[in-house]
Design an enzyme around this catalytic site. Sequence first.
Site, short mmCIF file in Angstrom:
data_model
loop_
_atom_site.label_atom_id
_atom_site.label_comp_id
_atom_site.label_asym_id
_atom_site.label_seq_id
_atom_site.Cartn_x
_atom_site.Cartn_y
_atom_site.Cartn_z
N THR A 101 0.81 -1.22 0.00
CA THR A 101 0.00 0.00 0.00
C THR A 101 0.85 1.28 0.00
O THR A 101 0.32 2.37 -0.15
CB THR A 101 -0.96 0.03 1.20
N GLY A 102 2.17 1.13 0.18
CA GLY A 102 3.03 2.31 0.13
C GLY A 102 3.24 2.78 -1.30
O GLY A 102 2.78 2.14 -2.25
N LYS A 153 -3.87 -2.55 7.84
CA LYS A 153 -4.75 -2.33 6.68
C LYS A 153 -5.36 -3.64 6.19
O LYS A 153 -5.87 -3.70 5.06
CB LYS A 153 -3.98 -1.64 5.55
N THR A 163 14.03 -3.02 -0.61
CA THR A 163 14.37 -1.94 0.32
C THR A 163 15.88 -1.69 0.40
O THR A 163 16.66 -2.62 0.57
CB THR A 163 13.87 -2.30 1.74
N GLU A 164 16.25 -0.42 0.28
CA GLU A 164 17.65 -0.01 0.46
C GLU A 164 17.87 0.45 1.89
O GLU A 164 16.93 0.89 2.53
CB GLU A 164 17.95 1.22 -0.42
N GLU A 178 31.92 -6.14 -8.63
CA GLU A 178 32.57 -4.86 -8.40
C GLU A 178 33.53 -4.98 -7.22
O GLU A 178 33.59 -6.02 -6.57
CB GLU A 178 31.52 -3.76 -8.16
N HIS A 230 39.75 2.78 4.65
CA HIS A 230 39.86 1.54 5.39
C HIS A 230 40.63 1.67 6.69
O HIS A 230 41.64 2.34 6.77
CB HIS A 230 40.46 0.44 4.52
#
Lengths: 293, 389
Positions: A17-18, A43, A97-98, A209, A248
């Site tokens: 729903t977002g 909801k 999600t990040e 990477e 580092h």
Amino acid sequence: MAVFLNRETRVLCQGMTGWAGTYHVARMMEYGTQVVGGVTPGKGGRSHLNLPVYERVAEARRETGANASIVFVPPANAAAAMIEAIEAEMPLVVTVTERVPTLDMVRVRAALKGGRTTLVGANSQGILVPGIGKLGVMATGSERPGGVGIISRSASLTSEVVAQVTAAGLGQSATIGVGGDPIHGIGMRECLELLLDDADTEGVVLIGEIGGTEEEEVAAYLAGTPASKPVVALIVGREAPLERRMGHAGALTLRGKGDAAGKIRALEAAGVRIAPSAHLVGETIRQALAERG
Amino acid sequence: MRIHEFQAKHLLARYGLIVPEGGVAITAREAGEIAHRLGGPVVVKAQIHAGGRARAGGIQRVESPAAAEAAGAELLGKALVTAQTGPAGQIARRVLVERALPARRELHLALLVDSTSGEVMLIGSERGGADIEEQAARGELQIRELRLGTGGEARAQEVAAFVATLGLEGALHEQGCALVDGLRRAFVELDASLIELNPLGITEDGRLAALDAKMTLDDNALFRHPELAALRDEDDTSAAELQAQRHQLNYVQLDGDIGMVANGAGLGLATLDMVVAAKGRPANFMDIRTTAKSLDIAHGFGLLLDNPATLAILINVHGGGMQACDTIAEGLGIALRRTGRSLPLVVRLAGNNADFGRSRLQNFGCAVIDCPDMWTAATKAVALAQKGA
């Protein structure tokens, strides 16, 4: 039989729903993915995008027969959402999600142990099986059904490689984003095993990477079990100023840096063909497949 | 987020770790006063977010308050160049003045998240000090590892065995176990991604003391630690990098002449590699996050246009699910209207809304060099920068 996603996949969206859930579930359905419902605590009982919304994953799974879930829950609650899906024995969970906190992902990884769930992500663009469906947020339009499997840590670079593979006259069996975060669910090596076992996949492209050790793990695996199909890798970040980006501390250096040169050496030694530049990945896999006959 | 040594020590002291007594000074005079209060020899340490300070003269052991004041005067406000700062160095705005604690032996101990096992990991070595990285590279140092589990809940006997391998016996062994316990609680409760004690010293009176402490906190977890978010030292981040962070951009300043923009870190790194392969010099690394809006993106282009070293701009975008080409085109258009500078703009747009993005650029009146693929774009940008130099 496609990897992860087939015509029987019934998808539940956690956080449907977002804004992001709404937008991308609609795109997924347009693409032909079978979405059967959503979960948003508070909801339950409503309807959204003409689909039923439930309070809990277990209930939604019982009512809809969902066998996969995609998570669009904001970072603070994303780990709880993943753990709820794992406890409901959802076979496949993809998390877009990040910025999920690392120690939350450590807890999610612990919840996965001994369970029945395969987790893809977090911070993943998802899984795309051209012509079958998408469980994710990737661009579509350049993909074609075909025999190249793509495993990647980076979303936009995957779109680029998909377009190149198609331009080279080939198509894709599946593209999988393992996610860009240090701790995530399924890794590159496990994805590679699945693609090498997949009857629809003729060759694999690995997009790696700098940082982390996943490419080295792939290399170690292939050194012991040579690939039955051509494997091509692109490693980006060869020219990145490593010491500045990572800033580092000694502890990380002591455990190995994960620089591009080391990854390339290890993969080459294990029989992987390295794409010389990001714009040549499509051509490199085309050649590798042609040589194989 | 990295925090300073004095902040890390302050936090770790709450978890029972022994740290040298001391204080933080922002003027040379204060440095002298702290040394006077402590009495005896002190160590004056530049507080910057980079390792390699000792070799660069950023850590000085002095005998008197007057010498501490002189050391403060030498370090404060000066850029310290170490192996990790880059050629411009970092300015020390504070010094930590601590009681000098001579060590009988130095060890190395750290906690981090191990990406392979997905667990919290303790690593240690019975030797420590400034050159352990070189020693480790030469294979002269044995690095020991112990997986602590998800919440650092490894069994007590495993921790005890690990501590013993560091050559700690008797009362020191007990202290070592308690210290590991404090470290793992700090790690989990503060959402750290790295805590490193190097050196961890055995003092002449037989105590284990954190003589140096590095700590990195998980930026993604700061929402649940507002008190830790306040420890951020914005002075240590360049103005450009700070502005980029506020606008959903990842940005690293480099010293070349080609401003680069890509969406996504992977494509950004690929673009960087390609520019270097085409014999060009990147002025920066920049990737637009999926959450950036067109105004954020305009700020990002503004950073490139404001950099006098930039001679050409290369835009390499493959629009995906969250970030479409037209949004980026709009950001570029806004930035160009704001600037008085005109630079060659090489653009390669592909993926979601690529055609729409190109027409938006036209509508904004942007004169761009449109390229069909990223290699053409990279080589063209390099040629134009060389022509403009």
